[in-house]
Write an enzyme that holds these catalytic residues in place. Structure first.
Site, PDB file in Angstrom:
ATOM      1  N   SER A  85     -62.641  40.648 -34.385  1.00 41.63           N
ATOM      2  CA  SER A  85     -63.083  38.707 -34.003  1.00 41.63           C
ATOM      3  C   SER A  85     -61.894  38.116 -32.663  1.00 41.63           C
ATOM      4  O   SER A  85     -62.277  36.546 -32.920  1.00 41.63           O
ATOM      5  CB  SER A  85     -63.375  38.226 -35.086  1.00 41.63           C
ATOM      6  N   THR A 205     -63.322  34.532 -35.864  1.00 38.49           N
ATOM      7  CA  THR A 205     -61.949  34.093 -35.530  1.00 38.49           C
ATOM      8  C   THR A 205     -61.210  33.947 -36.799  1.00 38.49           C
ATOM      9  O   THR A 205     -61.512  34.082 -38.169  1.00 38.49           O
ATOM     10  CB  THR A 205     -62.623  32.814 -35.367  1.00 38.49           C
ATOM     11  N   THR A 223     -59.712  33.335 -31.365  1.00 40.74           N
ATOM     12  CA  THR A 223     -60.812  33.870 -31.521  1.00 40.74           C
ATOM     13  C   THR A 223     -61.303  34.610 -30.067  1.00 40.74           C
ATOM     14  O   THR A 223     -60.714  34.303 -29.307  1.00 40.74           O
ATOM     15  CB  THR A 223     -62.118  32.753 -31.725  1.00 40.74           C
ATOM     16  N   VAL A 234     -67.921  29.528 -23.993  1.00 39.66           N
ATOM     17  CA  VAL A 234     -66.569  28.689 -24.350  1.00 39.66           C
ATOM     18  C   VAL A 234     -66.867  28.543 -25.170  1.00 39.66           C
ATOM     19  O   VAL A 234     -68.004  27.426 -25.786  1.00 39.66           O
ATOM     20  CB  VAL A 234     -65.978  28.478 -23.635  1.00 39.66           C
ATOM     21  N   GLY A 235     -66.119  28.720 -26.992  1.00 31.27           N
ATOM     22  CA  GLY A 235     -66.417  28.548 -27.835  1.00 31.27           C
ATOM     23  C   GLY A 235     -65.634  26.915 -28.696  1.00 31.27           C
ATOM     24  O   GLY A 235     -66.073  25.955 -27.867  1.00 31.27           O
ATOM     25  N   ASP A 236     -66.567  26.752 -29.813  1.00 27.41           N
ATOM     26  CA  ASP A 236     -65.748  25.947 -30.432  1.00 27.41           C
ATOM     27  C   ASP A 236     -64.478  25.952 -30.994  1.00 27.41           C
ATOM     28  O   ASP A 236     -63.390  24.914 -30.611  1.00 27.41           O
ATOM     29  CB  ASP A 236     -66.592  25.530 -32.311  1.00 27.41           C
ATOM     30  N   THR A 256     -64.240  28.320 -37.886  1.00 27.05           N
ATOM     31  CA  THR A 256     -65.168  29.614 -37.942  1.00 27.05           C
ATOM     32  C   THR A 256     -66.132  29.590 -37.821  1.00 27.05           C
ATOM     33  O   THR A 256     -67.148  28.996 -38.772  1.00 27.05           O
ATOM     34  CB  THR A 256     -64.465  30.797 -38.309  1.00 27.05           C
ATOM     35  N   GLY A 257     -67.204  30.312 -37.146  1.00 24.74           N
ATOM     36  CA  GLY A 257     -68.539  30.839 -37.421  1.00 24.74           C
ATOM     37  C   GLY A 257     -69.650  30.508 -36.120  1.00 24.74           C
ATOM     38  O   GLY A 257     -68.293  30.475 -35.058  1.00 24.74           O
ATOM     39  N   GLY A 259     -69.955  29.139 -32.273  1.00 20.82           N
ATOM     40  CA  GLY A 259     -69.459  27.993 -31.909  1.00 20.82           C
ATOM     41  C   GLY A 259     -70.238  26.661 -31.917  1.00 20.82           C
ATOM     42  O   GLY A 259     -70.588  25.562 -31.590  1.00 20.82           O
TER      43      GLY A 259
HETATM   44  N1  GLY Z   1     -66.466  30.124 -33.628  1.00 22.91           N
HETATM   45  C1  GLY Z   1     -66.177  31.044 -32.795  1.00 22.91           C
HETATM   46  C2  GLY Z   1     -67.164  31.097 -32.148  1.00 22.91           C
HETATM   47  O1  GLY Z   1     -67.946  30.473 -31.816  1.00 22.91           O
HETATM   48  O2  GLY Z   1     -66.476  31.277 -30.601  1.00 22.91           O
END
Ligand code: GLY
Length: 357
Positions: A85, A205, A223, A234-236, A256-257, A259
């Site tokens: 991850s 992440t 991540t 693009v995530g969070d 994490t989780g 995003g």
């Molecule tokens: N929280 C990581 C992502 O969604 O990329």
């Protein structure tokens, strides 16, 4: 989770447990720092960060800055091919290319840096730090981020491990019954070509936050993002305020989780603000989970009882060294290292209990 930092109580406890000699040395080291006005340090991380938290704490005890410590810690995970991850060994995008996101924030100087959709560089957290220190920008993405990393001497390498390539191929071959990619099968095989739930929902992440001996707070999140994402997604994690936020007067929070849910809620900055208003880290993380549950209205993202069918996890600490975590669904843990014992996993609070099977 409240912690007290009374040296006498600690020594009594460890002596009673028969391990005083083991911990006395480490604790004496911390006492010297305390005598010179230093703060009790703490490091927290997502559950895949036990080793990262231990490394970060080792450096903090040597007097290093919290951000140096956090980056050294998460770099171990970025280089670990077994963690699919983060960094090297991270699961790739839908074209089989590993794309990484990362952010860092340095409390004492109030600065931050991020990279997103960065390819071929094993340590995006280190590049994020250079963005923070050597540009007038905060976030670099894609090709520009890669060129910037190259300019600063980061080595390019293939981040796709054989294990991650096999996982990607399996995902591609099972994605849809309407394309020509099929997994290995024989004349009796049924049910192929269906979406693999576990693969579709893979969001790993590492977030790691720390308070150092000077009482300064920093954090980092890194991540490979959502497995098999659309290239450029693009995530969070690299978005300051969403996947990470640090305020040196208050504390730090990260996630994490899923995003996408957190990008719509900007939870990390909210958690820090909840803590500023007096909430404990755990209560603040729980409020962030509640907000996401309230904001999620799309039926495809809800279960039959109207609850999110995904998970997001939050981790927070405050300047006093108190820490906590919460997730939407039960079962989450996070890593903690308080400098007096090894890193350990602690249960996160949760909104909904998973049904036991
Ligand atoms: N929280 C990581 C992502 O969604 O990329």
């Amino acid at each position: 989770m409240k912690r007290t930092f009374k040296r006498r109580t600690f020594l009594q406890t460890t002596a009673t447990a028969g391990v005083g000699a083991v911990f006395a040395g480490k604790f004496a080291e911390l006492k010297l720092d305390a005598a010179s006005g230093d703060h009790r340090p703490v490091v927290i991380a997502s559950a895949n960060g036990l080793q990262a938290a231990a490394r970060a704490m080792e450096l903090i005890k040597q007097g290093k800055d919290a951000l140096d410590a956090v980056i050294a810690g998460v770099s171990l995970v970025e280089a670990d091919p077994e963690d699919n991850s983060v960094g090297y060994g991270g699961l790739p995008n839908e074209e089989g290319v590993v794309e990484l996101d990362a952010s860092v924030m340095h409390g004492p100087t109030g600065r931050g840096g991020s990279v997103a959709a960065l390819r071929n560089i094993m340590h995006p957290s280190q590049v994020a730090r250079v963005v923070m220190e050597r540009t007038d920008h905060v976030l670099l993405v894609g090709e520009g981020a890669l060129r910037f990393a190259r300019a600063h001497g980061f080595k390019e390498e293939n981040l796709l491990t054989e294990e991650a390539r096999q996982a990607w191929l399996k995902w591609k071959e099972n994605l849809s019954p309407n394309d020509d990619w099929l997994p290995s099968h024989d004349i009796n095989t049924k049910g192929i070509g269906k979406l693999l739930e576990a693969a579709r929902r893979h969001y790993g992440t590492i977030n790691c936050n720390a308070v150092d001996l000077q009482g300064n707070v920093s954090g980092g999140t890194t991540t490979s993002g959502l497995a098999f994402k659309i290239p450029g997604r693009v995530g969070d994690s690299p978005i300051l305020g969403a996947g990470l936020y640090v305020d040196n007067e208050v504390g730090a929070a990260g996630s994490t989780g899923r995003g996408e849910a957190n990008l719509l809620a900007c939870s990390s900055v909210n958690i820090v603000e909840f803590m500023r208003q007096g909430k404990s880290p755990e209560a603040a993380c729980r409020l962030a989970c509640e907000r996401i549950a309230r904001q999620t209205k799309m039926k495809r993202l809800l279960d039959d009882d109207g609850r999110p069918n995904f998970d997001v996890k939050f981790y927070a600490l405050n300047k006093r060294g108190e820490f906590g975590g919460a997730s939407i669904w039960s079962g989450a843990k996070f890593a903690v290292n308080t400098g007096d014992t090894e890193s350990r996993l602690v249960d996160a609070a949760f909104l909904y209990k998973r049904a036991t099977r």
